[in-house]
Scaffold this active site. Structure first.
Site, PDB file in Angstrom:
ATOM      1  CD  GLU A   1      16.197 -21.315   4.956  1.00 61.18           C
ATOM      2  OE1 GLU A   1      16.124 -20.167   4.495  1.00 61.18           O
ATOM      3  OE2 GLU A   1      15.278 -22.140   4.890  1.00 61.18           O
TER       4      GLU A   1
ATOM      5  CD  GLU B   1      13.954 -25.091   2.952  1.00 61.20           C
ATOM      6  OE1 GLU B   1      14.815 -24.887   3.819  1.00 61.20           O
ATOM      7  OE2 GLU B   1      12.858 -24.503   2.914  1.00 61.20           O
TER       8      GLU B   1
ATOM      9  CG  ASP C   1      10.243 -17.847   0.568  1.00 60.57           C
ATOM     10  OD1 ASP C   1      10.169 -19.063   0.329  1.00 60.57           O
ATOM     11  OD2 ASP C   1      10.916 -17.385   1.510  1.00 60.57           O
TER      12      ASP C   1
ATOM     13  CD  GLU D   1      15.020 -22.200   0.239  1.00 66.69           C
ATOM     14  OE1 GLU D   1      15.518 -22.156   1.377  1.00 66.69           O
ATOM     15  OE2 GLU D   1      13.826 -21.948   0.024  1.00 66.69           O
TER      16      GLU D   1
END
Length: 663
Positions: free
Chosen positions: A469, A173, A414, A463
């Protein structure tokens, strides 16, 4: 239909000094060219309309037993072909893809081939093993040499790390750092896709596809030069359970190589996408086209759709007569909401399984899964379970069989947080095993998509994005609005994003705060609506609570109606980091979305993609006071102008959404 023609005009062969051979391979439209040099070192360069984009850049693959493909390799022969075919795309932004390219294959005596392809929108190459023995790949050299100190949008690995090795464990991310190549952080790895901004408004986007049984490619500039070079996570030698809630495998030592490969292996495609206009990056199919075709024969059970989600809104129900949280009453309320609004799924995110056990058969006493499945079935809603990586990996077959028999529709897996060969192999095993039991997979906490969603279409989302988030724990110091108009030109080139939009609490740059129990988005309400059109997401979350959506039923109606897969996509306009507008069609209905950065903006939409006839449009636009009150918006119904031009205004951090249908 596929056309395969062996030709003599696709490339030019020139024999140089010391037996060096050069081949020029052109794109079907003749604008893009790759010049490949095969001598003591194999290299390639890329030009567009005669302008050099990449200077000669070497490529090689170092193996065991002292062999290096691409250095002092003996060229045996060269073959070319031209292909034009239509690809049936599944659960994608269009249902048909034109796959048109010219190909050059160089066969070498050292039991390998190099395949180059020239598309109108980019160049790609890959190594192929042609020998009969298994091999160890010690390293791969992929280099990208530029002729000027261009600036690039660099997605560095996020966090503070003591060395390169530690950076191979990360969440994938990121935000983007815009900087000249020579000023890139020499100690940081970046992942792909990565975009370099050239002269004349052109861009190069570096990406990869068909990553199977091989580590993902990182990029770095360790010398402050004008070049980017590849890095790969070495193969794990040992790992131990740990990390987030004991759900991860932490690598404790690594082998002196990056991959163990079978004979006849086809290695990942290295992709150099070239765009003349930024908007072309927002609608590019190269990663999907270069991936291996689907290996599933029956796709009828794969159902894309939307998901009512509890984690982001922190089980944020009010006006109910029970305490909201991880319990059956709460999830039944989410199921009721999903059923009422024709939302296909509800997810049980982290919390339904006993913490710290990494055991998917150990369920908290507040949850009766069989009862929930029966209730959801009665409401025509499917349930998806969150799964920590190690809890899923350690008993994958049994987990899939058990929950499939119970009626669960899929898993959100995840905290993998790696892309070494061992972890890439896990993704394929998870896809295969889940498909065996007709279950969907949403890979969270993972690396960017590299085409597995074409090969195994039950892998429905990924993702690897700096999603909404982040708004739960950061304030105005984080500029998510600019990220939203940067990511679609870069990360989304690789494939779908599990960004999880849909916030009904909306904030300006001044008023945004990170509040876990009542989170909000940066930017306007219409921005959130537009993101359901702009962001590709076959399994698309509604991040806010049923309570919030029921107070905003007009917006909820729009969100619940937006398709998640499309028959066609048209990128209308855009500039990286500034704004973007995209149109997408499902059947005979078009949706248009537009986003801006923190600059209020007027944008003319060209709707010439519409067929002849009269059209009406349901429009959601920023309200007159959206610069101060971000939730302010206006819905109206208008006639589409006969000249197919529509000017829209967006507030600071704003957006625009529209549904177009025939009158």
């Amino acid at each position: 239909m596929k056309y395969l023609l062996f030709t003599i005009f696709l490339f030019t062969l020139v024999t140089g000094l010391h037996g060096q051979k050069k081949f020029e391979l052109k794109s079907p439209d003749g604008k893009l060219a790759a010049t490949v040099s095969a001598g003591s070192q194999v290299s390639y360069s890329v030009s567009y309309e005669g302008d050099i984009l990449l200077k000669p850049s070497s490529l090689s693959m170092e193996l065991d037993k002292g062999v290096t493909w691409g250095r002092d390799s003996k060229l045996q022969n060269a073959k070319t072909s031209s292909v034009r075919q239509e690809i049936d795309a599944h659960f994608y932004k269009r249902n048909k893809i034109t796959d048109h390219y010219n190909e050059l294959t160089l066969h070498f005596r050292e039991n390998f081939s190099l395949i180059f392809r020239a598309y109108n929108e980019g160049i790609a190459y890959r190594f192929v093993s042609t020998g009969t023995r298994d091999i160890i790949v010690k390293n791969e050299e992929a280099s990208f040499n530029f002729d000027k100190d261009y600036s690039a949008y660099v997605p560095y690995v996020k966090g503070k790390f003591k060395d390169t090795e530690s950076q191979f464990f990360n969440s994938f991310e990121n935000e983007y750092t815009y900087a000249p190549l020579s000023r890139m952080n020499r100690d940081k790895l970046a992942f792909t896709p990565l975009v370099v901004c050239l002269d004349k408004g052109r861009k190069i986007c570096l990406a990869e596809s068909d990553l199977e049984s091989y580590p993902g490619m990182f990029l770095s500039n360790k010398t402050g030069s004008l070049s980017l070079s590849s890095s790969f996570a070495p193969y794990p030698a040992a790992a131990e359970q740990g990390g987030h809630n004991q759900l991860q495998q932490l690598v404790t030592s690594r082998q002196p190589y990056i991959a163990k490969s079978k004979a006849k292996s086809r290695f990942p495609w290295r992709i150099i996408i070239v765009s003349a206009k930024d908007k072309e990056l927002a609608d590019n199919d190269m990663v999907y086209k270069l991936a291996s075709p689907t290996r599933l024969t029956d796709l009828s059970w794969i159902k894309p759709g939307k998901v009512a989600w509890e984690w982001w809104n922190h089980w944020g129900l009010s006006n109910v007569d029970f305490e909201a949280g991880v319990n059956n009453d709460t999830y039944k309320a989410y199921i009721d909401f999903a059923s009422k609004n024709k939302i296909e799924y509800v997810i049980l995110d982290e919390g339904w399984a006993v913490n710290l056990k990494a055991d998917m058969f150990s369920i908290v006493p507040e949850i009766d899964l069989k009862n929930l499945v029966a209730y959801a079935n009665s409401k025509n809603v499917g349930l998806i379970l969150w799964a920590g990586y190690y809890a899923f990996e350690r008993d994958m077959e049994r987990v899939c069989r058990h929950y499939s028999e119970m009626g669960i529709k899929g898993f959100k897996i995840d905290f993998m947080d790696r892309d070494d060969q061992q972890m890439v192999d896990f993704h394929y095993r998870a896809a295969v095993t889940a498909a065996k039991y007709k279950m969907l997979v949403d890979f969270h906490g993972t690396y960017k998509p590299t085409g597995i969603n074409r090969t195994y279409p039950n892998v429905i989302n990924f993702e690897a994005v700096h999603g909404l988030e982040q708004m739960k724990w950061t304030g105005p110091e984080l500029d998510q609005v600019t990220y939203d108009v940067t990511m679609p030109f870069i990360r989304m080139v690789a494939g779908p994003v599990d960004y999880t939009q849909g916030a009904m609490r909306n904030a300006t740059k001044r008023t945004h705060r990170g509040i876990n129990d009542e989170p909000m988005s940066q930017g306007t309400r219409c921005r959130q609506l537009a993101e359901y059109v702009i962001f590709e997401s076959p399994l698309n979350m509604l991040c806010d609570s049923p309570t919030s959506y029921e107070k905003e039923q007009e917006c909820t109606n729009f969100i619940s109606a937006v398709p998640t897969v499309w028959d066609n996509t048209v990128a209308l306009d855009g500039k990286i980091g500034q704004y973007l507008s995209i149109a997408r069609r499902k059947a005979d209905v078009w949706y248009v979305g537009a986003l801006t950065n923190w600059d209020a903006r007027k944008l003319e939409l060209d709707l010439s993609f519409l067929d002849e006839g009269d059209y009406m449009a349901e429009v959601y636009r920023d309200g007159a006071n959206a610069n101060r009150i971000a939730s302010d918006y206006k819905k109206e119904t208008i006639a589409v102008p006969s000249n197919r031009k529509l000017t829209v205004s967006m507030a600071q951090g704003g957006g625009f959404a529209m549904k177009i249908y025939k009158k």
